[in-house]
Design an enzyme around this catalytic site. Structure first.
Site, short mmCIF file in Angstrom:
data_model
loop_
_atom_site.label_atom_id
_atom_site.label_comp_id
_atom_site.label_asym_id
_atom_site.label_seq_id
_atom_site.Cartn_x
_atom_site.Cartn_y
_atom_site.Cartn_z
N GLY A 62 33.47 83.56 11.07
CA GLY A 62 33.30 83.97 9.86
C GLY A 62 33.79 82.58 8.19
O GLY A 62 34.06 83.34 8.09
N ASN B 184 20.56 77.15 13.95
CA ASN B 184 21.66 77.40 13.75
C ASN B 184 22.39 79.41 15.41
O ASN B 184 21.37 79.22 16.10
CB ASN B 184 22.16 78.76 12.70
CG ASN B 184 23.62 78.79 11.73
OD1 ASN B 184 24.19 78.22 13.07
ND2 ASN B 184 23.71 77.85 11.06
N THR B 185 22.84 79.74 15.46
CA THR B 185 22.82 81.17 16.06
C THR B 185 22.01 81.46 15.88
O THR B 185 21.56 82.41 14.77
CB THR B 185 24.39 81.46 16.12
OG1 THR B 185 24.92 81.48 14.95
CG2 THR B 185 25.42 80.20 16.00
N CYS C 132 23.77 82.78 6.03
CA CYS C 132 24.81 83.62 5.06
C CYS C 132 24.11 85.08 4.15
O CYS C 132 22.69 83.90 3.03
CB CYS C 132 25.44 82.93 3.80
SG CYS C 132 25.96 81.57 4.61
C1 LIG Z 1 32.33 78.70 16.76
C2 LIG Z 1 31.18 77.86 16.17
C3 LIG Z 1 30.93 78.36 14.48
C4 LIG Z 1 29.90 77.03 13.53
N1 LIG Z 1 30.65 77.23 12.70
C5 LIG Z 1 29.46 76.69 11.61
C6 LIG Z 1 29.44 76.31 10.75
O1 LIG Z 1 30.45 76.09 9.81
N2 LIG Z 1 28.08 76.36 9.88
C7 LIG Z 1 27.27 76.35 10.47
O2 LIG Z 1 26.10 75.58 10.09
N3 LIG Z 1 26.18 76.38 12.09
C8 LIG Z 1 28.32 76.54 12.18
N4 LIG Z 1 27.44 77.14 13.85
C9 LIG Z 1 26.64 76.99 14.48
C10 LIG Z 1 26.09 75.27 14.90
O3 LIG Z 1 25.93 74.06 14.33
C11 LIG Z 1 25.51 75.90 16.23
O4 LIG Z 1 24.27 75.23 14.87
C12 LIG Z 1 25.43 76.72 17.25
O5 LIG Z 1 26.29 76.59 17.50
C13 LIG Z 1 23.62 76.22 18.22
O6 LIG Z 1 24.11 74.61 18.72
P1 LIG Z 1 25.11 74.86 20.44
O7 LIG Z 1 24.37 75.96 20.90
O8 LIG Z 1 24.74 73.09 20.42
O9 LIG Z 1 26.21 75.20 19.70
C14 LIG Z 1 28.66 77.47 14.93
C15 LIG Z 1 28.95 77.25 16.04
C16 LIG Z 1 30.04 77.68 16.91
C17 LIG Z 1 30.03 78.17 17.73
#
Ligand SMILES: Cc1cc2nc3c(=O)[nH]c(=O)nc-3n(C[C@H](O)[C@H](O)[C@H](O)COP(=O)(O)O)c2cc1C
Length: 325
Positions: free
Chosen positions: A89, A211-212, A147
């Site tokens: 969040g 992003n996710t 967002c």
């Molecule tokens: C716990 C968590 C918090 C995250 N917070 C943010 C955030 O504040 N801003 C953002 O742009 N992406 C955020 N992300 C997304 C990550 O920066 C990244 O884009 C995503 O997890 C995919 O990369 P990965 O598979 O290496 O984790 C978050 C991801 C995780 C797992």
């Protein structure tokens, strides 16, 4: 190997900085193309005693908003097959407290610091950038556009080229310094090209993706969601093939540098993203099992380059071939 069962033996190594890895991203000199991803490395300061910050390519801070945010109800994390669902969040202390309490310590860390910025209205983004423009030590901005825009019925900035163009254009106008503006795209779209193009046309100097992915985990016994808020964002090795495809498509569509991420856990993963078209990469979820992951990934990337007789990491960028074509 399961992501849960990875050991900690790899925590003990001496990071190296190699000339093969040194690169430049939109005018920012990076010791390596491997950065720590937003939200997975805190504000950076928390890990200063654990990680040799000066050897990192850079860090992207936790997302920063206009006002402090408490985040979503627990549980906020759930481990899935080769990945993780999260719904934090966007909890954070707010941009002013970041500048006052975190940035001074970060300034002496010796790494490049990119501020991850988000909001729920265009004005929110502009105000966060306005505050950061008055603060020193930052290498650039990364806009998290995944967002909902509360002034447009909750439609996501990242999913509509017009809303995206509006927020990126306003952010661009708010940046008076030479700091680059990176726009982080969402993978939750049918086609990435129009969004990549809209971001670049309205002033993005670089794009980061992905992003996710929105996902759902269910406890069949209680028939409830595993995440307190319902859906979560899927990250980790499970998303890597889809992230690679999106990086490839975005890199074909626009001429600005792409920062690739999504499931990177090894130097070979990083090399694959660069071959797909990324000029730099970020490591996210892997930091949860090893905060030294970005350094290890950089070291492994360097070893790969040496083995393959590649002079510089940037020589990999966009070299993908299709043997069947
Ligand atoms: C716990 C968590 C918090 C995250 N917070 C943010 C955030 O504040 N801003 C953002 O742009 N992406 C955020 N992300 C997304 C990550 O920066 C990244 O884009 C995503 O997890 C995919 O990369 P990965 O598979 O290496 O984790 C978050 C991801 C995780 C797992």
């Amino acid at each position: 190997m399961s992501f849960r069962t990875m050991g900690i033996g790899h925590l003990l190594f001496c990071p190296r900085v190699s000339s093969r890895l040194a690169t430049n991203l939109c005018g920012v000199a990076l010791k390596s193309p491997v950065l720590a991803a937003a939200g997975t490395f805190g504000y950076g300061v928390e890990l200063a005693g654990v990680v040799d910050m000066a050897a990192l390519g850079g860090i992207v801070t936790k997302g920063l908003s206009r006002e402090p945010m408490n985040g979503n109800p627990a549980p906020r994390l759930y481990e899935t097959s080769a990945g993780m669902l999260n719904s934090i969040g966007l909890q954070n202390i707010g941009v002013r407290a970041f500048v006052r309490d975190k940035l001074p310590a970060l300034q002496s860390s010796g790494t490049q610091i990119f501020a991850n910025v988000f909001g729920y209205t265009v004005e929110d983004y502009v105000e966060v950038i306005r505050v950061l423009e008055d603060a020193g030590a930052l290498a650039g901005y990364e806009l998290n556009v995944s967002c909902p825009n509360t002034k447009h019925g909750g439609m996501f900035f990242s999913n509509d080229p017009e809303l995206l163009a509006e927020v990126v254009g306003a952010a661009r106008a708010a940046v008076r310094s030479k700091r680059p503006l990176i726009v982080k795209l969402s993978p939750n779209v049918t086609k990435i090209e129009p969004l990549a193009q809209a971001a670049v046309d309205s002033g993005a100097d670089a794009l980061s993706l992905v992003n996710t992915f929105v996902g759902l985990a269910i406890d069949p016994h209680t028939r409830t969601t595993r995440i307190g808020n319902g859906f979560g964002g899927l990250s980790g090795p499970a998303i890597k093939p889809i992230a690679l495809r999106l990086v490839y498509e975005a890199a074909k569509a626009v001429k600005v540098p792409i920062i690739g991420l999504g499931g990177i856990a090894t130097g070979i993963d990083a090399a694959e993203f660069m071959i797909a078209g990324a000029s730099a990469v970020q490591v996210g979820t892997a930091n949860f099992w090893d905060p030294q992951s970005p350094l290890r990934v950089a070291r492994e990337l360097d070893d790969f380059l040496a083995r393959e007789n590649v002079a510089r990491a940037c020589d990999l960028v966009g070299t993908l071939k299709f043997p069947g074509k």
